[in-house]
Design a protein around this motif. Structure first.
Motif, mmCIF file in Angstrom:
data_model
loop_
_atom_site.group_PDB
_atom_site.id
_atom_site.type_symbol
_atom_site.label_atom_id
_atom_site.label_comp_id
_atom_site.label_asym_id
_atom_site.label_seq_id
_atom_site.Cartn_x
_atom_site.Cartn_y
_atom_site.Cartn_z
ATOM 1 N N PHE A 137 4.328 7.563 -10.445
ATOM 2 C CA PHE A 137 3.129 7.135 -10.424
ATOM 3 C C PHE A 137 2.862 6.071 -10.802
ATOM 4 N N GLN A 138 3.631 5.613 -11.656
ATOM 5 C CA GLN A 138 3.512 4.208 -11.786
ATOM 6 C C GLN A 138 3.130 2.541 -11.644
ATOM 7 N N ARG A 139 4.450 3.143 -11.100
ATOM 8 C CA ARG A 139 4.874 1.646 -9.575
ATOM 9 C C ARG A 139 3.229 1.667 -8.040
ATOM 10 N N LEU A 140 4.295 3.134 -7.516
ATOM 11 C CA LEU A 140 2.569 3.535 -7.080
ATOM 12 C C LEU A 140 1.150 3.111 -7.596
ATOM 13 N N PHE A 141 0.759 3.326 -8.585
ATOM 14 C CA PHE A 141 -0.474 3.603 -8.871
ATOM 15 C C PHE A 141 -0.575 1.596 -9.302
ATOM 16 N N LYS A 142 -0.384 0.863 -9.118
ATOM 17 C CA LYS A 142 0.009 -0.721 -9.808
ATOM 18 C C LYS A 142 0.803 -0.985 -8.155
ATOM 19 N N ALA A 143 1.016 -0.785 -7.297
ATOM 20 C CA ALA A 143 1.279 -1.114 -5.859
ATOM 21 C C ALA A 143 -0.051 -1.378 -5.698
ATOM 22 N N ARG A 146 0.564 -1.024 -0.409
ATOM 23 C CA ARG A 146 -0.135 0.345 -0.030
ATOM 24 C C ARG A 146 0.722 1.287 0.280
ATOM 25 N N ALA A 147 0.682 1.769 -0.930
ATOM 26 C CA ALA A 147 1.344 3.496 -0.747
ATOM 27 C C ALA A 147 0.537 4.341 0.297
ATOM 28 N N PRO A 148 2.091 5.091 0.685
ATOM 29 C CA PRO A 148 1.504 5.974 2.257
ATOM 30 C C PRO A 148 0.751 7.194 2.143
ATOM 31 N N GLY A 149 -0.708 7.633 3.251
ATOM 32 C CA GLY A 149 -1.740 8.001 3.018
ATOM 33 C C GLY A 149 -2.284 9.392 2.083
ATOM 34 N N ASP A 150 -0.549 9.731 2.705
ATOM 35 C CA ASP A 150 -0.317 11.131 1.226
ATOM 36 C C ASP A 150 -0.131 11.300 0.266
ATOM 37 N N VAL A 151 0.144 9.832 -0.182
ATOM 38 C CA VAL A 151 0.390 9.972 -1.732
ATOM 39 C C VAL A 151 -0.920 9.272 -2.151
ATOM 40 N N LEU A 152 -2.008 8.831 -1.400
ATOM 41 C CA LEU A 152 -3.160 8.117 -1.602
ATOM 42 C C LEU A 152 -4.053 9.560 -2.556
ATOM 43 N N ASP A 174 2.811 10.645 -18.994
ATOM 44 C CA ASP A 174 3.417 11.816 -18.624
ATOM 45 C C ASP A 174 1.835 12.805 -18.189
ATOM 46 N N THR A 175 0.751 12.339 -18.728
ATOM 47 C CA THR A 175 -0.364 13.260 -18.647
ATOM 48 C C THR A 175 -0.363 12.809 -17.031
ATOM 49 N N LEU A 176 -0.664 11.977 -16.514
ATOM 50 C CA LEU A 176 -1.533 11.356 -14.975
ATOM 51 C C LEU A 176 -0.534 11.430 -14.541
ATOM 52 N N GLY A 177 0.722 11.098 -14.452
ATOM 53 C CA GLY A 177 1.381 11.804 -13.425
ATOM 54 C C GLY A 177 2.042 12.969 -13.131
ATOM 55 N N ALA A 178 1.385 13.690 -14.117
ATOM 56 C CA ALA A 178 1.201 15.144 -13.624
ATOM 57 C C ALA A 178 -0.339 15.475 -12.972
ATOM 58 N N VAL A 179 -1.295 15.471 -13.230
ATOM 59 C CA VAL A 179 -2.187 14.985 -12.634
ATOM 60 C C VAL A 179 -2.076 14.709 -11.075
ATOM 61 N N ALA A 180 -1.273 13.317 -10.721
ATOM 62 C CA ALA A 180 -0.541 13.223 -9.609
ATOM 63 C C ALA A 180 0.394 14.023 -8.637
ATOM 64 N N GLY A 181 0.959 14.712 -9.560
ATOM 65 C CA GLY A 181 2.118 15.923 -8.932
ATOM 66 C C GLY A 181 3.559 14.172 -8.906
ATOM 67 N N LEU A 182 3.402 13.323 -9.428
ATOM 68 C CA LEU A 182 4.446 12.746 -9.732
ATOM 69 C C LEU A 182 5.325 12.506 -10.684
ATOM 70 N N HIS A 206 -2.845 11.493 -4.420
ATOM 71 C CA HIS A 206 -1.927 11.875 -5.611
ATOM 72 C C HIS A 206 -2.623 10.925 -6.164
ATOM 73 N N LEU A 207 -3.068 9.500 -6.085
ATOM 74 C CA LEU A 207 -2.945 8.043 -6.580
ATOM 75 C C LEU A 207 -4.616 8.689 -7.309
ATOM 76 N N ARG A 208 -5.478 9.487 -5.720
ATOM 77 C CA ARG A 208 -6.685 9.288 -6.210
ATOM 78 C C ARG A 208 -7.164 10.830 -7.678
ATOM 79 N N ARG A 209 -6.096 11.198 -7.239
ATOM 80 C CA ARG A 209 -6.583 12.196 -7.623
ATOM 81 C C ARG A 209 -6.533 12.489 -9.733
ATOM 82 N N ALA A 210 -5.430 11.274 -10.429
ATOM 83 C CA ALA A 210 -4.958 10.855 -11.759
ATOM 84 C C ALA A 210 -6.317 9.514 -12.099
ATOM 85 N N ARG A 211 -6.804 8.917 -10.877
ATOM 86 C CA ARG A 211 -7.637 7.295 -10.728
ATOM 87 C C ARG A 211 -8.654 8.364 -11.636
ATOM 88 N N ASP A 212 -9.098 9.248 -10.576
ATOM 89 C CA ASP A 212 -10.143 10.341 -11.124
ATOM 90 C C ASP A 212 -10.442 10.790 -12.023
#
Length: 147
Positions: free
Chosen positions: A45-51, A5-11, A32-40, A13-19
């Motif tokens: 971003f890809q590693r954390l999203f998959k995890a 699981r990603a740390p709470g503060d990163v979630l 590139d776009t999704l990483g920018a939306v997540a601020g990562l 950012h991940l939710r922002r990209a998923r939304d």
């Protein structure tokens, strides 16, 4: 295999990209776009999203498109090709292939099964008209905010 699981503060950012994917599933989206939306960075971003979600961002994006396609095939009289393009796929072959992988049957088989059940169908012209009207109002709101 356990999912890390990603740390709470990163979630956040991940939710922002998923939304963002959920809202813009018809558009082409890249790391590139999704990483920018997540601020990562895109790789982090890809590693954390998959995890976190168990899918790569591209697989999640594709899954959302297929889920929306299922809704349209169940409830409208649109052709499989029209649905394919309406949900953002540019190739009927890749759409049908991905649909079958996720759903277990082809889009045509899926549509026939619901048509045989006599489910009510929304005319495709209403779907396209609503979509065009919605896009026009979004563009107007964007133009109003820019001025």
């Amino acid at each position: 295999m356990s999912v890390r699981r990603a740390p709470g503060d990163v979630l956040v950012h991940l939710r922002r990209a998923r939304d963002h994917v959920d809202r813009h599933y018809t558009e082409p989206l890249d790391l590139d776009t999704l990483g920018a939306v997540a601020g990562l960075s895109k790789f982090h971003f890809q590693r954390l999203f998959k995890a976190t979600y168990g899918l790569t961002p591209a697989a999640y994006h594709s899954q959302r498109r297929v889920e929306r396609a299922q809704d349209l095939l169940r409830a409208t009289n649109l052709t499989v090709t029209e649905v394919c393009h309406a949900v953002g796929f540019s190739s009927l072959g890749s759409f049908s292939s991905r649909f079958r992988d996720l759903v277990g049957e082809t889009p045509s088989e899926f549509q026939r099964r619901y048509a045989a059940a006599g489910a009510p169908r929304i005319p495709g012209c209403y779907i396209f008209q609503w979509g065009l009207a919605e896009r026009a109002s979004q563009e107007k709101r964007t133009d109003d905010h820019a001025s």
